[in-house]
Design a protein around this motif. Structure first.
Motif, PDB file in Angstrom:
ATOM      1  N   ALA A 170      35.721  40.438  53.976  1.00 46.62           N
ATOM      2  CA  ALA A 170      36.680  40.433  52.868  1.00 46.62           C
ATOM      3  C   ALA A 170      38.083  40.708  53.386  1.00 46.62           C
ATOM      4  O   ALA A 170      39.056  40.077  52.965  1.00 46.62           O
ATOM      5  CB  ALA A 170      36.272  41.474  51.828  1.00 46.62           C
ATOM      6  N   THR A 203      31.753  31.686  38.308  1.00 46.57           N
ATOM      7  CA  THR A 203      31.204  32.875  38.957  1.00 46.57           C
ATOM      8  C   THR A 203      31.944  33.133  40.253  1.00 46.57           C
ATOM      9  O   THR A 203      32.144  32.223  41.056  1.00 46.57           O
ATOM     10  CB  THR A 203      29.705  32.683  39.255  1.00 46.57           C
ATOM     11  OG1 THR A 203      29.055  32.350  38.041  1.00 46.57           O
ATOM     12  CG2 THR A 203      29.109  33.950  39.823  1.00 46.57           C
ATOM     13  N   ALA A 204      32.354  34.371  40.450  1.00 47.59           N
ATOM     14  CA  ALA A 204      33.026  34.737  41.691  1.00 47.59           C
ATOM     15  C   ALA A 204      32.831  36.220  41.933  1.00 47.59           C
ATOM     16  O   ALA A 204      32.502  36.981  41.020  1.00 47.59           O
ATOM     17  CB  ALA A 204      34.515  34.409  41.602  1.00 47.59           C
ATOM     18  N   ARG A 205      33.008  36.592  43.190  1.00 40.32           N
ATOM     19  CA  ARG A 205      32.983  38.011  43.529  1.00 40.32           C
ATOM     20  C   ARG A 205      34.413  38.514  43.584  1.00 40.32           C
ATOM     21  O   ARG A 205      35.242  37.945  44.289  1.00 40.32           O
ATOM     22  CB  ARG A 205      32.270  38.219  44.864  1.00 40.32           C
ATOM     23  CG  ARG A 205      30.771  38.139  44.733  1.00 40.32           C
ATOM     24  CD  ARG A 205      30.097  37.592  45.930  1.00 40.32           C
ATOM     25  NE  ARG A 205      30.518  36.212  46.222  1.00 40.32           N
ATOM     26  CZ  ARG A 205      30.067  35.153  45.561  1.00 40.32           C
ATOM     27  NH1 ARG A 205      29.196  35.293  44.601  1.00 40.32           N
ATOM     28  NH2 ARG A 205      30.498  33.939  45.868  1.00 40.32           N
ATOM     29  N   PHE A 206      34.707  39.515  42.780  1.00 45.11           N
ATOM     30  CA  PHE A 206      36.050  40.082  42.712  1.00 45.11           C
ATOM     31  C   PHE A 206      36.055  41.394  43.487  1.00 45.11           C
ATOM     32  O   PHE A 206      35.227  42.241  43.262  1.00 45.11           O
ATOM     33  CB  PHE A 206      36.460  40.326  41.258  1.00 45.11           C
ATOM     34  CG  PHE A 206      36.637  39.075  40.457  1.00 45.11           C
ATOM     35  CD1 PHE A 206      35.550  38.431  39.888  1.00 45.11           C
ATOM     36  CD2 PHE A 206      37.889  38.521  40.274  1.00 45.11           C
ATOM     37  CE1 PHE A 206      35.701  37.273  39.154  1.00 45.11           C
ATOM     38  CE2 PHE A 206      38.059  37.362  39.535  1.00 45.11           C
ATOM     39  CZ  PHE A 206      36.969  36.738  38.983  1.00 45.11           C
ATOM     40  N   GLY A 207      37.000  41.556  44.368  1.00 41.50           N
ATOM     41  CA  GLY A 207      37.093  42.766  45.168  1.00 41.50           C
ATOM     42  C   GLY A 207      36.661  42.488  46.584  1.00 41.50           C
ATOM     43  O   GLY A 207      36.375  41.337  46.901  1.00 41.50           O
ATOM     44  N   PRO A 208      36.656  43.465  47.444  1.00 44.40           N
ATOM     45  CA  PRO A 208      36.884  44.902  47.261  1.00 44.40           C
ATOM     46  C   PRO A 208      38.368  45.324  47.297  1.00 44.40           C
ATOM     47  O   PRO A 208      38.645  46.495  47.108  1.00 44.40           O
ATOM     48  CB  PRO A 208      36.155  45.496  48.463  1.00 44.40           C
ATOM     49  CG  PRO A 208      36.267  44.430  49.514  1.00 44.40           C
ATOM     50  CD  PRO A 208      36.253  43.134  48.795  1.00 44.40           C
ATOM     51  N   PHE A 209      39.271  44.374  47.519  1.00 36.32           N
ATOM     52  CA  PHE A 209      40.665  44.797  47.683  1.00 36.32           C
ATOM     53  C   PHE A 209      41.550  44.231  46.588  1.00 36.32           C
ATOM     54  O   PHE A 209      42.678  43.829  46.826  1.00 36.32           O
ATOM     55  CB  PHE A 209      41.192  44.378  49.059  1.00 36.32           C
ATOM     56  CG  PHE A 209      40.367  44.912  50.183  1.00 36.32           C
ATOM     57  CD1 PHE A 209      40.195  46.281  50.324  1.00 36.32           C
ATOM     58  CD2 PHE A 209      39.739  44.071  51.073  1.00 36.32           C
ATOM     59  CE1 PHE A 209      39.421  46.787  51.342  1.00 36.32           C
ATOM     60  CE2 PHE A 209      38.966  44.574  52.102  1.00 36.32           C
ATOM     61  CZ  PHE A 209      38.802  45.932  52.237  1.00 36.32           C
ATOM     62  N   LEU A 210      41.012  44.162  45.367  1.00 37.11           N
ATOM     63  CA  LEU A 210      41.812  43.677  44.252  1.00 37.11           C
ATOM     64  C   LEU A 210      42.640  44.848  43.720  1.00 37.11           C
ATOM     65  O   LEU A 210      42.092  45.905  43.442  1.00 37.11           O
ATOM     66  CB  LEU A 210      40.859  43.149  43.178  1.00 37.11           C
ATOM     67  CG  LEU A 210      41.317  41.968  42.338  1.00 37.11           C
ATOM     68  CD1 LEU A 210      41.816  40.839  43.213  1.00 37.11           C
ATOM     69  CD2 LEU A 210      40.195  41.485  41.458  1.00 37.11           C
ATOM     70  N   PRO A 211      43.953  44.676  43.563  1.00 40.72           N
ATOM     71  CA  PRO A 211      44.780  45.848  43.244  1.00 40.72           C
ATOM     72  C   PRO A 211      44.444  46.493  41.913  1.00 40.72           C
ATOM     73  O   PRO A 211      44.705  47.675  41.732  1.00 40.72           O
ATOM     74  CB  PRO A 211      46.208  45.287  43.238  1.00 40.72           C
ATOM     75  CG  PRO A 211      46.071  43.823  43.211  1.00 40.72           C
ATOM     76  CD  PRO A 211      44.745  43.475  43.782  1.00 40.72           C
ATOM     77  N   MET A 212      43.877  45.736  40.957  1.00 41.36           N
ATOM     78  CA  MET A 212      43.593  46.381  39.673  1.00 41.36           C
ATOM     79  C   MET A 212      42.183  46.971  39.623  1.00 41.36           C
ATOM     80  O   MET A 212      41.838  47.633  38.652  1.00 41.36           O
ATOM     81  CB  MET A 212      43.825  45.413  38.508  1.00 41.36           C
ATOM     82  CG  MET A 212      43.096  44.135  38.567  1.00 41.36           C
ATOM     83  SD  MET A 212      44.028  42.953  39.552  1.00 41.36           S
ATOM     84  CE  MET A 212      43.077  41.480  39.297  1.00 41.36           C
ATOM     85  N   LEU A 264      32.543  34.392  34.354  1.00 41.03           N
ATOM     86  CA  LEU A 264      33.510  34.328  33.266  1.00 41.03           C
ATOM     87  C   LEU A 264      33.320  33.037  32.483  1.00 41.03           C
ATOM     88  O   LEU A 264      33.006  31.994  33.054  1.00 41.03           O
ATOM     89  CB  LEU A 264      34.937  34.337  33.809  1.00 41.03           C
ATOM     90  CG  LEU A 264      35.437  35.602  34.476  1.00 41.03           C
ATOM     91  CD1 LEU A 264      36.757  35.305  35.161  1.00 41.03           C
ATOM     92  CD2 LEU A 264      35.633  36.689  33.454  1.00 41.03           C
TER      93      LEU A 264
END
Lengths: 111, 101, 303, 201, 286
Positions: free
Chosen positions: C63, C158-167, C178
């Motif tokens: 990531a 479909t997606a993997r969000f993170g681990p470095f998403l600021p919110m 979604l």
């Protein structure tokens, strides 16, 4: 005449300026990946996007037509006097029924 | 001369719109064909009103009515598409036919 | 000559930093990014410096490479281990000057190949097989599926969000499906990285929520110990969202703004977020103190 | 000069109208249609119909925005990532289009069209306003009622929760086995269109 | 005269944009963007990506061209000035949508659709307040609207107008509480995949739009070029600058609620308010 020329002129100028200020984009495959904070998507983001307030959009298209009648109405409002006020009041009252109905059906929320 | 140019353009728009309305399988694209035909009608009305009818106020009103027709057509058309899609998960014109069954 | 003058002006601007935060470093990093010479970038596209704070666990390496490669050139990675905040701030500023002068750049970590093998077949080189098939431009297209709200079977993304998403809290990886911007399916793939108790500090928690509400300046003020000075703060957070044993997201924001620490029982994370709109979901996550969030996510993983 | 601009704008309107059916991306198609409307609006401004011309741009920009939203919502492959042709009775349609064009053009070219332009000092907007509130008052109020009917109809048709329960209730056929998947068309895992099986209905 | 007015429009746009950059304290960050690489996303819609900022900029210029710089003097002296501005607003919604659509990435896409949902109904109050301002002027022309304010400005005569229009101004310039396209919960939404010069041009266009919206508001509510002693254009610039500062201030102060909630507020609170505003203005104008 001048209206059209000025509008076309500004548009052409803006397009030229924007083109001149933006150099050609260029990137590698990992760089181009959509930003998901390190995560990866399964598919393209372009999709049959589920626009949630779609009923609102349809209501809006119909309601917004009233503007077509209101602009000329505004010009003659003072000279036609109270009659103009009454006629437009009736027109807007009729349309407001539609909005109230839509509100009751909950279309202004995300479906 | 101007009127002829404008009317020929309107005829071309109506022709393209007719092609689209007849040929497109998808209901949404079919509506674009209809809109394009109305666009041609609008152009013709503006041309006639301005250059042939000497600015009769009814001409402008007719143009507004054409636009209102477009709005109504769009709102009802898309609402129908939503309703059909909810039932059939398809937006093709053929699938409207199966609604009868 | 003109170019170097532009570069000199650019070097004087605050350094745009995108932070990848490791275990135990959240509070420190957030305070660092509130310093005047630095600018917190919300996306790597806007950043020049990737700040890696602490020791990231091995499973986040890929990531991190993704985020690293998404930064536009020229770019630099800085690792922040034991330096004092002043020292790392100075290092960032030096790096930013070097980047502007064109003396520093890094190559991609990942190989330059599309996610799926693909060859264009259309007249303009576009497309795959059939209407929806194949992997045009290296990816398949989204497919329809059930929706939880209104029964329109439209596409699911479909997606993997993170681990470095600021919110999202650092380390949290959510696999989200979604439809539009409503969360139809949710799976916690990695819990947030462990953080010390100072990440629960009321000013930091309040600042996180304020940033989501579009109040960057107020967030800044709160972190510097001043009052938020914002209008319609309570009203903006919907009353019903994020309810956990009696307190809602709005109540917790009010408590944080008053300077109180908030402790809540670890909630059932998937149940809390399932069916929420994206904006609400992010507000709910930000309204949970990191300690509770970490326990909640670990509970999901253990189950 | 005005004539030349009108000719150019007409050509632009026709060209963008043609592009509507030639681009793969649905967003591009709706915005091509919008450009066609914008060109018609500009012609209106040049032909001393400033209100109708500008209002066309205004209304059509909004309508095409909504159009784009719905196009993307319901069309397969909305961004045109795969090249596609989705037409039926193609020859017939082309023929009909050409016949319509030739017929209308012939009518235009053959009929006498004496010139009777708008007087330069007419206040066309005020004229329209008086027309709306005076002689055509009934048309105006009828339009109000029509729009109301449209609004109500659109809401009833498009929203799921009606007075009589969910609109899609019972729309999926029952399963072939107890608790099994419904029969009939399933969302396809891949492949193109043209697989519309409706056995279940 | 036309050449002079063209220059005036250009000067206003340029000077106003510089002022807007100063209000946002964004001079150096914007300059820095021009030294950065411009990243291209996966399979983007290149045409619309390049056209969206250009159109945004063009719409800002067209908006200012409608504004009278002195009583009776506008570059586009059209009898339907406020309808032209209305079209600009409609096209802004479209432009922002295209900007979010073109990169083919999830966050910009969500931002684009959110903006479409909010930007469309936001136009209704805007149209109502502009029509209300046209009532006493008996014309849709901005020149006539300025003329009708010789005795008393619309901001006093129609007190609800300016606040309602400020909401629209925030939405049209992607600011503060109405910034649904570029919200923080979607990593700055439609701009999330913009980098380098492309990002800079979009931000500049956004600031130019702030000038345009404020100039329209100054003309419709604050009497535009009317004022004692100083020449017309100076008054216009002063009023525009004041409104720009006010917009930025509000944008930094007011919290943004969730889009679903804002949509309901727009239809259920702001629309009836603008009906009321129209009624009051109509009764006063009679």
């Amino acid at each position: 005449m001048q209206t059209v020329i000025v509008i076309l002129g500004w548009t052409a100028l803006a397009v030229l300026l924007a083109r001149a200020m933006q150099p050609v984009a260029d990137s590698t495959a990992p760089q181009a990946m959509p930003f998901l904070g390190g995560g990866t998507p399964d598919t393209h983001a372009w999709q049959r996007y589920h626009f949630r307030p779609y009923s609102m959009a349809l209501l809006f298209v119909a309601f917004e037509m009233e503007m077509m009648f209101m602009y000329p109405w505004a010009v003659v409002f003072v000279s036609e006097g109270i009659k103009a006020l009454a006629e437009m009041g009736m027109f807007l009252a009729i349309l407001s029924v539609g909005i109230l109905y839509g509100w009751r059906e909950g279309i202004f929320r995300w479906q | 001369m101007t009127l002829i140019i404008v009317l020929l353009g309107a005829a071309a728009l109506i022709g393209i719109g007719l092609y689209g309305a007849l040929s497109q399988q998808s209901f949404v694209m079919l509506m674009m064909g209809l809109e394009l035909m109305l666009n041609g009608a609008l152009l013709a009305i503006i041309g006639f009103w301005s250059l042939y009818l000497g600015g009769m106020p009814e001409g402008q009103l007719l143009a507004i009515i054409v636009m209102a027709v477009m709005a109504v057509e769009m709102a009802i058309g898309f609402a129908l598409i939503v309703a059909v899609y909810r039932k059939r998960q398809a937006d093709m014109t053929e699938s409207i036919g199966t609604l009868k069954q | 000559m003109a170019m170097t003058r532009l570069a000199r002006w650019a070097a004087r601007s605050p350094a745009p930093v995108f932070a990848a935060i490791g275990p135990g470093r959240q509070a420190e990093t957030e305070r660092l990014l509130a310093r005047p010479g630095l600018r917190r970038a919300a996306t790597p596209r806007d950043a020049a410096i990737l700040l890696v704070a602490g020791d990231l666990p091995g499973d986040t390496a890929e990531a991190l490479s993704h985020v690293h490669d998404q930064l536009p050139h020229p770019r630099a990675t800085l690792r922040w281990q034991a330096d004092a905040p002043d020292a790392i701030a100075a290092r960032i500023e030096t790096a930013w000057r070097d980047i502007c002068a064109g003396e520093r750049d890094e190559d991609d970590h990942l190989p330059d190949e599309p996610p799926n093998a693909w060859k264009g077949i259309g007249p303009h080189g576009q497309g795959g097989k059939g209407m929806m098939g194949g992997t045009p431009y290296g990816r398949p297209m989204a497919m329809t599926g059930t929706d939880i709200r209104d029964g329109l079977r439209l596409d699911r993304y479909t997606a993997r969000f993170g681990p470095f998403l600021p919110m999202l809290p650092p380390g949290l990886v959510l696999q989200v499906t979604l439809q539009g911007d409503v969360i139809c399916d949710l799976d916690v793939q990695a819990p947030p990285l462990a953080q010390a108790a100072d990440a629960d500090a009321p000013d930091l928690c309040a600042a996180r929520m304020l940033r989501l509400l579009g109040l960057d300046r107020a967030a800044h003020r709160v972190m510097h110990g001043q009052s938020a000075r914002a209008l319609w703060l309570r009203g903006a957070v919907p009353k019903r969202i994020g309810r956990i044993d009696g307190t809602s997201a709005r109540d917790r924001l009010i408590a944080w703004l008053a300077g109180d620490t908030v402790s809540v029982a670890p909630p059932d994370l998937p149940a809390l977020l399932h069916g929420a709109e994206w904006a609400e979901a992010m507000l709910i996550l930000a309204s949970l103190p990191p300690s509770a969030l970490i326990r909640a996510a670990r509970g999901v993983e253990a189950a | 000069m005005t004539d030349l601009m009108i000719a150019l704008l007409t050509a632009f309107a026709v060209w963008t109208g043609w592009r509507v059916f030639r681009v793969d991306s649905m967003v591009r198609a709706s915005f091509a249609l919008m450009l066609s409307f914008v060109a018609v609006g500009a012609i209106g401004v040049l032909l001393s119909a400033p209100y109708i011309g500008v209002a066309t741009v205004f209304m059509m920009a909004v309508e095409m925005m909504v159009m784009a939203i719905f196009m993307v919502m319901f069309m397969m492959n909305p961004a045109g990532l795969n090249p596609m042709v989705m037409v039926h009775q193609h020859r017939l349609s082309i023929g009909a289009g050409i016949v319509a064009f030739i017929g209308l053009s012939a009518a235009v070219l053959l009929s006498p069209l004496p010139s009777n332009p708008v007087a330069a000092d007419t206040d066309v907007v005020a004229q329209l306003g008086h027309e709306l509130l005076g002689p055509s008052m009934l048309i105006f109020e009828t339009a109000g009622v029509t729009l109301l009917a449209t609004m109500v109809g659109a809401v009833i048709l498009s929203s799921r929760q009606g007075r009589f329960g969910s609109a899609d209730e019972g729309s999926r056929p029952p399963g072939l086995t107890e608790g099994g998947d419904p029969a009939g068309r399933q969302p396809e895992g891949g492949g193109g269109h043209g697989h519309h099986h409706h056995e279940g209905h | 005269m036309t050449a002079l007015l063209t220059l005036a429009v250009l000067a206003t746009l340029l000077g106003g944009t510089l002022f807007a950059v100063a209000l946002d304290r964004a001079y150096l960050p914007l300059l820095a963007l021009f030294t950065r690489q411009r990243v291209e996303t996966e399979a983007p819609d290149r045409l619309n990506r390049d056209l969206a900022p250009a159109w945004y900029l063009a719409l800002a210029a067209i908006g200012i061209a409608v504004v009278p710089f002195a009583p009776d003097l506008a570059l586009i002296d059209s009898p339907v000035g406020i309808v032209i501005w209305g079209s600009c607003e409609a096209l802004i919604v479209l432009t922002v949508f295209l900007h979010g659509w073109s990169p083919n990435a999830p966050f910009p896409l969500i931002g684009a659709y959110r903006y479409a949902a909010i930007g469309l109904p936001v136009m209704l109050p805007s149209m109502f307040v502009l029509i209300a301002a046209a009532l006493p002027a008996e014309s849709l022309s901005l020149v006539a609207i300025v003329d009708s304010q010789r005795e008393v400005w619309n901001v006093i005569r129609q007190p609800l107008g300016l606040p309602l229009f400020m909401v629209v101004a925030l939405a049209m310039t992607l600011r503060g509480p109405m910034d649904y396209a570029d919200a923080a919960d979607i990593a700055t939404g439609t701009s999330a995949e913009d980098s380098g010069a492309g990002r800079a041009v979009w931000q500049i266009a956004r600031l130019a739009m702030l000038v345009s919206v404020s100039a329209i508001a100054a003309t419709v509510f604050l009497g535009g070029p009317l004022g004692p002693v100083l020449p017309g254009p100076v008054w216009l610039w002063l009023k525009t600058g004041a409104l720009m500062a006010l917009t930025v201030w509000i944008g930094n102060r007011v919290a943004r609620t969730t889009p679903s909630r804002m949509l309901t507020i727009l239809w259920v609170v702001l629309l009836p308010l603008s009906f009321l505003h129209l009624l009051i203005s109509g009764l006063i104008a009679l």
